[in-house]
Motif scaffolding. Structure first.
Motif, short mmCIF file in Angstrom:
data_model
loop_
_atom_site.label_atom_id
_atom_site.label_comp_id
_atom_site.label_asym_id
_atom_site.label_seq_id
_atom_site.Cartn_x
_atom_site.Cartn_y
_atom_site.Cartn_z
N VAL A 93 0.84 -1.20 0.00
CA VAL A 93 0.00 0.00 0.00
C VAL A 93 0.88 1.25 0.00
N PHE A 94 1.93 1.21 0.79
CA PHE A 94 2.80 2.38 0.91
C PHE A 94 3.75 2.51 -0.28
N ASP A 95 4.07 1.38 -0.91
CA ASP A 95 4.80 1.44 -2.18
C ASP A 95 3.97 2.19 -3.21
N GLN A 156 -4.08 2.13 13.11
CA GLN A 156 -2.76 2.75 13.14
C GLN A 156 -2.17 2.83 11.73
N VAL A 157 -2.33 1.76 10.97
CA VAL A 157 -1.85 1.76 9.58
C VAL A 157 -2.59 2.83 8.78
N GLU A 162 -2.85 8.12 6.02
CA GLU A 162 -3.48 9.43 5.89
C GLU A 162 -2.48 10.55 6.19
N GLY A 163 -1.66 10.33 7.21
CA GLY A 163 -0.65 11.33 7.54
C GLY A 163 0.35 11.52 6.42
N ALA A 181 5.95 3.79 5.81
CA ALA A 181 6.17 2.35 5.63
C ALA A 181 7.11 1.79 6.70
N THR A 182 8.13 2.56 7.05
CA THR A 182 9.05 2.13 8.10
C THR A 182 8.32 1.98 9.43
N ALA A 183 7.45 2.95 9.72
CA ALA A 183 6.67 2.88 10.96
C ALA A 183 5.71 1.70 10.94
N VAL A 184 5.11 1.43 9.79
CA VAL A 184 4.19 0.29 9.68
C VAL A 184 4.93 -1.03 9.87
N ALA A 185 6.13 -1.14 9.30
CA ALA A 185 6.91 -2.37 9.47
C ALA A 185 7.20 -2.62 10.94
N THR A 186 7.47 -1.55 11.69
CA THR A 186 7.70 -1.69 13.13
C THR A 186 6.44 -2.15 13.83
N LEU A 187 5.30 -1.60 13.43
CA LEU A 187 4.02 -2.00 14.02
C LEU A 187 3.72 -3.48 13.73
N LEU A 188 3.99 -3.91 12.53
CA LEU A 188 3.73 -5.31 12.16
C LEU A 188 4.59 -6.25 13.00
N SER A 189 5.85 -5.88 13.17
CA SER A 189 6.75 -6.70 13.97
C SER A 189 6.29 -6.77 15.42
N ALA A 190 5.89 -5.61 15.96
CA ALA A 190 5.40 -5.57 17.34
C ALA A 190 4.11 -6.36 17.49
#
Length: 204
Positions: A93-95, A156-157, A162-163, A181-190
């Motif tokens: 999505v972020f790509d 959160q995603v 939107e931001g 996308a970097t923030a989302v990857a962190t969220l997915l890992s968490a």
């Protein structure tokens, strides 16, 4: 082709011409700065026919947002569907946002822009904007669920997406999508770590 069919075809063609012109002008210049005369000039559709199709400018704006929503979400889904791995589909999505932000005619999110101009005065515009954002959030929710992650993560995603749209619309820089996308990857890992902890606790 009978007379009725020919007339309907002509109306359908004129409607598409009007919407093509409206989309280009509204998105590039803003809704309130564009008049029906501008649409007439850009579309080649007579003012009489234009008002026959859209008796009020608000109806033209509504139709523009509705049609753009179908196209926008279709392009997004087409890109995401290139990937099979569930988490990769979320990041895709972020790509796609990055690619969109990098387009020469990118001017931010059409729905955010429209709401900023007319949200307080046009119920029709407000309905279209809320429907589009709800559909986008639901789409992200489906991707998150498919990845086996809690639905709360979808909010959160969604907010990160939107931001990124708002930031890119202001800065005209595509890198906002990469930061999100970097923030989302962190969220997915968490999210997976939290899920693993819950599973371990249940097993013990």
């Amino acid at each position: 082709m009978d007379i009725t069919s020919a007339r309907e075809q002509a109306l359908a063609q004129a409607r598409e011409q009007a919407l093509d012109a409206a989309e280009e002008l509204f998105y590039a210049r803003g809704i309130q700065t564009v008049g029906m005369d501008d649409i007439r000039g850009a579309s080649g559709v007579s003012l009489k026919r234009l008002y026959q199709l859209f008796p009020a400018k608000e109806l033209l704006v509504e139709a523009y947002l509705e049609r753009r929503d179908i196209r926008w979400r279709g392009r997004l889904a087409e890109h995401v569907d290139r990937y099979e791995e569930p988490e990769r589909r979320i990041l895709a999505v972020f790509d796609w946002l990055r690619l969109w932000f990098g387009e020469p005619d990118f001017r931010g999110c059409a729905w955010i822009n429209s709401y900023g101009e007319l949200g307080a005065t046009s119920p029709r515009v407000s309905v279209q904007v809320r429907a589009h954002k709800r559909a986008f959030r639901d789409y992200l929710g489906g991707l998150v669920t498919d990845a086996g992650l809690p639905d709360s993560l979808a909010d959160q995603v969604y907010l990160l997406a939107e931001g990124a749209m708002v930031t890119a619309g202001i800065t005209r820089e595509a890198r906002a999508a990469g930061h999100a996308a970097t923030a989302v990857a962190t969220l997915l890992s968490a999210g997976h770590r939290a899920g693993g902890t819950e599973t371990d606790a249940a097993a013990s």
